[in-house]
Enzyme design. Structure first.
Site, mmCIF file in Angstrom:
data_model
loop_
_atom_site.group_PDB
_atom_site.id
_atom_site.type_symbol
_atom_site.label_atom_id
_atom_site.label_comp_id
_atom_site.label_asym_id
_atom_site.label_seq_id
_atom_site.Cartn_x
_atom_site.Cartn_y
_atom_site.Cartn_z
ATOM 1 C CG ASN A 120 33.672 -36.738 -11.216
ATOM 2 O OD1 ASN A 120 34.291 -35.785 -10.766
ATOM 3 N ND2 ASN A 120 33.435 -36.887 -12.499
ATOM 4 C CB VAL B 54 26.136 -37.145 -20.030
ATOM 5 C CG1 VAL B 54 27.411 -36.338 -20.077
ATOM 6 C CG2 VAL B 54 25.805 -37.682 -21.413
ATOM 7 C CD GLU B 55 31.593 -38.310 -14.577
ATOM 8 O OE1 GLU B 55 32.065 -38.517 -15.707
ATOM 9 O OE2 GLU B 55 32.219 -38.444 -13.541
ATOM 10 C CG PHE B 56 29.251 -33.100 -14.433
ATOM 11 C CD1 PHE B 56 29.411 -32.457 -13.215
ATOM 12 C CD2 PHE B 56 30.285 -33.870 -14.900
ATOM 13 C CE1 PHE B 56 30.595 -32.567 -12.499
ATOM 14 C CE2 PHE B 56 31.476 -33.988 -14.189
ATOM 15 C CZ PHE B 56 31.629 -33.332 -12.983
ATOM 16 N N GLY B 133 35.141 -39.504 -13.335
ATOM 17 C CA GLY B 133 34.150 -40.556 -13.097
ATOM 18 C C GLY B 133 34.650 -41.945 -13.410
#
Lengths: 318, 291
Positions: A120, B54-56, B133
């Site tokens: 990502n 949290v990743e986003f 991720g």
């Protein structure tokens, strides 16, 4: 001595002109055959993806670039539009296994698809590089793994300052970037609410940008809180008003993910016939996003909205 | 201290076990799925000052309904920060994440995890999700917890594809030589037990075994000669409070059971789940002094 002025050159900035148009107009104007298309995941530009599928006979093929994507890129893959996907993750998240993606990669149904894997962060840094006019970005992700081994566009070098290994990812500058955001004015100043992943860098890296939004607001409203402006107008080519434009995915503070619908779509995606029947009904069977929303049911969409509002409203703690 | 639950499922035991790996005050990078439930359990029981990223692009959310994804509207609920992926993952690369949690399809004895493909990369028998991720967490988190099913086939000598680096070939300093800033895998929590890695050999060994699981079955499901701790103990069962939190957030067991089938196409059941957690979770947060 005859003086000649240096000739004028055109910059890349888009003009602050009226940019509101329909999804149909925006897709036909900017997305050409063989387009290198970047798409956001938070929020997912479903309304534009549906329109791309409606125009698939003209567009024919796409090369996709994403970071992570849940379901939406597979709507394009299952429709036979995608030649190549540059990605970190293409799967169903909570919806589970992505059978559309598996069919394409393992069996070439509906056609073969080439994959270029990143992490990502690696994928995000490609847009970051593209956004700043650089040809690469260094990252410490992906080092030592097979992501580097199987991807010739990640180069591992010794950092000239520390001497330690670093992975360089090639910049990505999509022909067109598509994304769904919260609000925009008519000249293309765009606000995202809540988390927005890589939407900002995708817009900056792309040659053309189409944004769908929940609400259109005035320029005065944008000027009231300029630090909420996630994408200033000079990156943006087209603004499309598409309320509920990320369904079955979520749009922060407007409505949440319609999990029951997503799971049901995935059940149908289990076979190519099921996928095509779903596309025929929900995408090709509707003229535009409003018709799709009517088919899903505005009562359903408003209930998703009411549930989201019960828990959170932008600018308030509930 | 809440009593141990008498009735719990294997996924609930795994989530509670992972929750116990999280310490109060830590900052954790959490992917979607069971790790997210484990993080919520930690926050609402022993670690009220434990915050997740949290990743986003969300930091410190305190949601009262089930987070559905790592880019979900729910992840914004009562968060300290919302914004971009590069804030969260960039902070992780710079060393600000104490613990990350990943999952995968295959693992080897040095903790290298595959979530990309089974078979040849170019002609896979099974194509999987890809890194997302996971690689970023495994590369840069100060320590990594791995959570996965153990099905007799996926604890292998060599994974088909290293998506997320563990201790690589197990040689001394392999991670540092590769340029990886994070500390590497700390624990593996599976459907059979809990594993850790020896500090000298970097090899995985069995530290805890789940109640009712036989040691011979564990050994038979691992493709290498598994080392077992001389102090092998049984995994602590979940408490009643931990189980109550999991069942309040995820009553249909979307993450922890067969909830996906139940909710497929059932909008009313889904909306009921999203509505019903409001009061129990609000009351619980009040009781624990969490905003």
């Amino acid at each position: 001595m005859q003086y000649q002025p240096v000739p004028l050159q055109e910059g890349r900035a888009k003009q602050p002109t009226y940019k509101i148009m329909t999804a149909k107009e925006a897709v036909s104007r900017f997305i050409k055959e063989g387009c290198y298309l970047g798409m956001s995941v938070s929020a997912a530009p479903s309304a534009l993806i549906w329109e791309i599928v409606r125009q698939k006979d003209r567009i024919k093929t796409l090369d996709l670039v994403i970071t992570s994507q849940i379901g939406m890129s597979s709507v394009l893959i299952g429709s036979g539009l995608v030649n190549k996907i540059e990605m970190a993750y293409n799967w169903g998240g909570i919806e589970g296994e992505d059978r559309v993606f598996r069919r394409a990669v393992e069996k070439g149904i509906p056609k073969n698809i080439e994959i270029e894997d990143y992490s990502n962060f690696g994928a995000a840094m490609r847009w970051q590089a593209g956004a700043m006019g650089l040809s690469f970005m260094p990252t410490k992700s992906q080092l030592g793994s097979d992501v580097v081994k199987y991807n010739p566009r990640i180069k591992v070098i010794d950092d000239p300052y520390t001497g330690k290994p670093v992975a360089l990812v090639l910049a990505s500058n999509p022909d067109v970037g598509i994304m769904h955001c919260a609000r925009a004015d008519e000249i293309g100043n765009v606000q995202c609410f809540g988390l927005y992943g890589n939407t900002d860098v995708l817009a900056r890296a792309s040659r053309h940008v189409i944004v769908t939004v929940e609400e259109i607001v005035s320029q005065a409203e944008i000027r009231r809180m300029p630090n909420l402006n996630t994408i200033p107008y000079y990156y943006v080519d087209a603004v499309v008003h598409a309320p509920f434009g990320a369904h079955w995915r979520e749009s922060n503070y407007y409505y949440h993910h319609d999990l029951a619908y997503g799971l049901d779509a995935y059940r149908q995606f289990a076979t190519q016939e099921g996928f095509e029947a779903w596309i025929d009904k929900y995408v090709l069977g509707t003229q535009d996003w409003n018709e799709y929303c009517k088919l899903v049911g505005y009562d359903r969409l408003y209930r998703l909205m009411l549930n989201e509002r019960r828990y959170q409203q932008f600018g308030e703690v509930r | 201290m809440s009593e141990y639950a008498k009735d719990y499922s294997m996924p609930e035991l795994m989530a509670a076990t992972v929750a116990r790996e999280f310490r109060d005050g830590e900052l954790a990078f959490i992917g979607v799925g069971m790790p997210l439930i484990a993080a919520m359990v930690a926050k609402f029981t022993h670690a009220p000052n434990f915050n997740i990223m949290v990743e986003f692009g969300a930091v410190g959310p305190s949601p009262r309904r089930l987070p559905l994804c790592v880019d979900c509207a729910v992840d914004n609920e009562r968060a300290y920060y919302t914004g971009t992926l590069r804030e969260v993952v960039g902070a992780q690369q710079a060393g600000f994440v104490d613990v990350g949690c990943i999952s995968g399809a295959e693992i080897d004895k040095y903790g290298n995890v595959n979530s990309t493909c089974i078979g040849d990369y170019y002609k896979p028998q099974v194509r999987l999700a890809g890194s997302g991720g996971a690689n970023d967490i495994a590369s840069s988190a100060t320590r990594t917890i791995i959570m996965m099913r153990q099905d007799g086939r996926n604890f292998v000598e060599k994974v088909h594809y290293i998506t997320s680096p563990g201790y690589l070939d197990g040689s001394p300093g392999a991670r540092e030589k590769a340029g990886l800033p994070g500390g590497g895998p700390q624990a593996v929590v599976t459907t059979m037990g809990v594993y850790r890695f020896d500090k000298d050999t970097c090899e995985m060994y069995l530290e805890k075994i789940h109640p009712g699981i036989k040691i011979d079955d564990v050994k038979a499901s691992v493709k290498w000669n598994l080392a077992v701790s001389p102090n092998l103990v049984e995994t602590e069962p979940p408490t009643e409070e931990q189980v109550m939190i999991m069942r309040t957030l995820d009553p249909y067991q979307v993450y922890l059971g067969t909830g996906r089938q139940t909710l497929t196409g059932d909008f009313e059941a889904f909306m009921k789940m999203m509505e019903d957690s409001y009061w129990p979770m609000s009351e619980l947060m009040k009781k624990k002094g969490i905003l």
